[in-house]
Design an enzyme around this catalytic site. Structure first.
Site, PDB file in Angstrom:
ATOM      1  N   ASP A   1      72.237  53.349  61.155  1.00 42.55           N
ATOM      2  CA  ASP A   1      71.045  53.106  60.365  1.00 42.55           C
ATOM      3  C   ASP A   1      70.393  51.851  60.945  1.00 42.55           C
ATOM      4  OD1 ASP A   1      69.228  53.089  58.070  1.00 42.55           O
ATOM      5  OD2 ASP A   1      70.449  51.429  57.341  1.00 42.55           O
TER       6      ASP A   1
ATOM      7  N   ASP B   1      67.599  49.307  59.064  1.00 45.99           N
ATOM      8  CA  ASP B   1      67.391  48.198  58.128  1.00 45.99           C
ATOM      9  C   ASP B   1      68.651  47.918  57.322  1.00 45.99           C
ATOM     10  OD1 ASP B   1      64.418  47.524  58.341  1.00 45.99           O
ATOM     11  OD2 ASP B   1      64.380  49.698  58.106  1.00 45.99           O
TER      12      ASP B   1
END
Length: 215
Positions: free
Chosen positions: A21, A23
């Site tokens: 991922d 953020d």
């Protein structure tokens, strides 16, 4: 008295690929996310707290839809939020050890799976000093955002492997659920976690505290 050093997480089996991922996982963008969503909430008379509680790890359009203003164009509102996010990179930094780990991974063995759009992802990676992967699955590339597993399933396929042979690094409940539903092993990164929660998977502070192998 100094705080105890967090333990190192040793993962017991090797993997064919690593899926990240963005953020909160590869980089810390909490300051930007907080500023943008507070501004958007205030501009529509919303309390920002409920928005902030569910927006983390989800596509912008999914959050906007959940808090839709009667009569508003959801896609246009989503574009406004994304434009604010693209314009604001102040305070974005890489998670400790992320750049060093990525530099050791073969380019065809790792991918980014993010709820951000491609333009925003490129902007934030550059702000954090992180490389752009050869495989990126961004918001506009999936029909359903996290917690749906589509993004992680697609990334595994693009890397020529299967989800059960992939290690996922995530930070938010929606992303952790997406990785697990895809069939991947998931590790939660806690360094930039905005709210405490029980991840239901192994967790580690940052990339200086985890060890694993590729096959």
């Amino acid at each position: 008295m100094s705080s105890p050093t967090p333990p190192i997480l040793h993962l017991p089996r090797p993997y064919q690929a690593v899926l990240f991922d963005m953020d909160g996982t590869l980089l810390d963008s909490r300051a930007v996310v907080d500023r943008v969503w507070r501004h958007w909430a205030a501009s529509h008379g919303h309390d920002s707290a409920p928005i902030m509680a569910v927006s983390h790890g989800r596509r912008t359009i999914d959050t906007v839809r959940a808090f839709a203003i009667p009569g508003a164009d959801v896609e246009e509102e989503s574009r406004k939020v994304e434009a604010m996010e693209i314009a604001d990179v102040e305070g974005i930094v890489a998670i400790a050890g992320a750049k060093e780990l990525i530099s050791r991974l073969p380019s065809d063995r790792w991918a980014l799976v993010t709820s951000a759009g491609r333009e925003l992802a490129l902007r934030r990676l550059a702000a954090a000093g992180l490389p752009v992967p050869s495989v990126m699955v961004t918001a506009e590339m999936v029909a359903y955002g996290k917690p749906d597993p589509e993004g992680y399933q697609k990334a595994a396929r693009l890397l020529g492997t299967t989800p059960d042979q992939c290690l996922v690094f995530e930070d938010a409940p929606a992303g952790i659920e997406a990785g697990r539903r895809a069939g991947c092993d998931v590790v939660a990164i806690t360094a930039a976690r905005p709210h405490p929660f029980e991840p239901g998977c192994p967790e580690v502070l940052d990339y200086t505290r985890v060890q694993f192998a590729l096959v």
